[in-house]
Design a protein around this motif. Structure first.
Motif: not given
Length: 287
Positions: A76-88, A96-104
């Protein structure tokens, strides 16, 4: 209302400080920080955050591997990826992994806070899918077995299982993708499968491979029909099925480490068939 508790995972002290100050200005409480894989799980279990921000580049590993481990520890962990890299490609892997969000990076504070709010808000569409799915998949198996084998089907409800289930003989697993990812499990004995083949082909099966192929196709049809029915009820589900994986072993165990499966037992004149279906949140929280 208590402040949202956030754990920050980043090997850069400066990045952790910047994200922490952004979150605190937005009313969040930073309850823990980790700078490597080694301290990840222990810190998470100690601080029990509502949200985890996760950098991709980590010493000796990456944010994807860290996220997989964290979700194995707590699905049930809610993860937001925060990275300089962001592409398709990285976005697809994160979903696919189940990460909840993505912020650059560089992080826009208002955007990050909005993503957190979106993730923690009640997901009515997901709840609708969870409510509709069991009955819809039961209807799909009933329709298709009745149509193909000319025999009625009744159902016995079973407890939701999130522990191992011992297979009766042949297990088919079909992945489901779309706005929410999930899996369908179809499990039956070899004897039941052989009787279905004989009813469909009007002759005994020639070999075990023919029986397994029939089970795979039956599962594929059931999953496809059920997903089509759900998409008609709400097209935003966007559900599709992946090719079936079939396992033949009377002592195999079925486990669902990242999904809580809702199950029912279809009673047919050929024998019982276990039907399990489960979905998890993920892509629906992305904005």
């Amino acid at each position: 209302m208590s402040a949202t508790k956030v754990m920050i995972v980043d090997d850069s002290f400066f990045s952790r400080t910047l994200i922490a100050e952004t979150l605190q200005l937005g009313g969040c409480e930073v309850v823990g920080e980790a700078d490597s894989f080694d301290s990840l799980i222990e810190t998470y279990n100690d601080c029990k955050p509502d949200i985890v921000t996760m950098d991709i580049v980590m010493p000796g590993t990456d944010g994807f591997e860290c996220s997989r481990s964290l979700l194995m520890n707590d699905p049930s962990a809610k993860i937001i990826l925060v990275s300089s890299m962001k592409d398709e490609e990285t976005e697809a892997e994160a979903k696919r992994i189940g990460i909840a969000g993505y912020v650059q990076k560089p992080v826009d504070g208002e955007y990050l806070l909005n993503v957190i709010k979106n993730i923690l808000s009640p997901d009515t569409l997901y709840e609708q899918l969870i409510e509709l799915a069991p009955e819809t998949f039961n209807e799909a198996i009933s329709q298709n077995i009745t149509r193909m084998a000319k025999t009625p089907v009744s159902f016995e409800p079973m407890e939701t299982f999130d522990v191992n289930y011992v297979s009766k003989g042949i297990t088919t697993v079909i992945g489901i993708i779309g706005r929410y990812s999930g899996s369908m499990i179809l499990d039956l004995s070899l004897e039941t499968a052989e009787q279905i083949v004989e009813a469909l082909l009007h002759r005994p099966s020639k070999n075990r491979e023919e029986v397994i192929a029939m089970v795979a196709e039956l599962a594929n049809i059931i999953a496809g029909v059920a997903c089509s029915m759900l998409n008609k009820k709400d097209k935003t589900f966007g559900l599709r099925v992946s090719p079936p994986s079939v396992f033949f072993n009377s002592s195999s165990e079925i486990a669902s480490p990242n999904l809580k499966m809702q199950s029912s037992l279809a009673q047919t004149s050929f024998g019982p068939i276990l039907l399990g279906i489960g979905f998890k949140k993920g892509a629906a929280s992305w904005i």
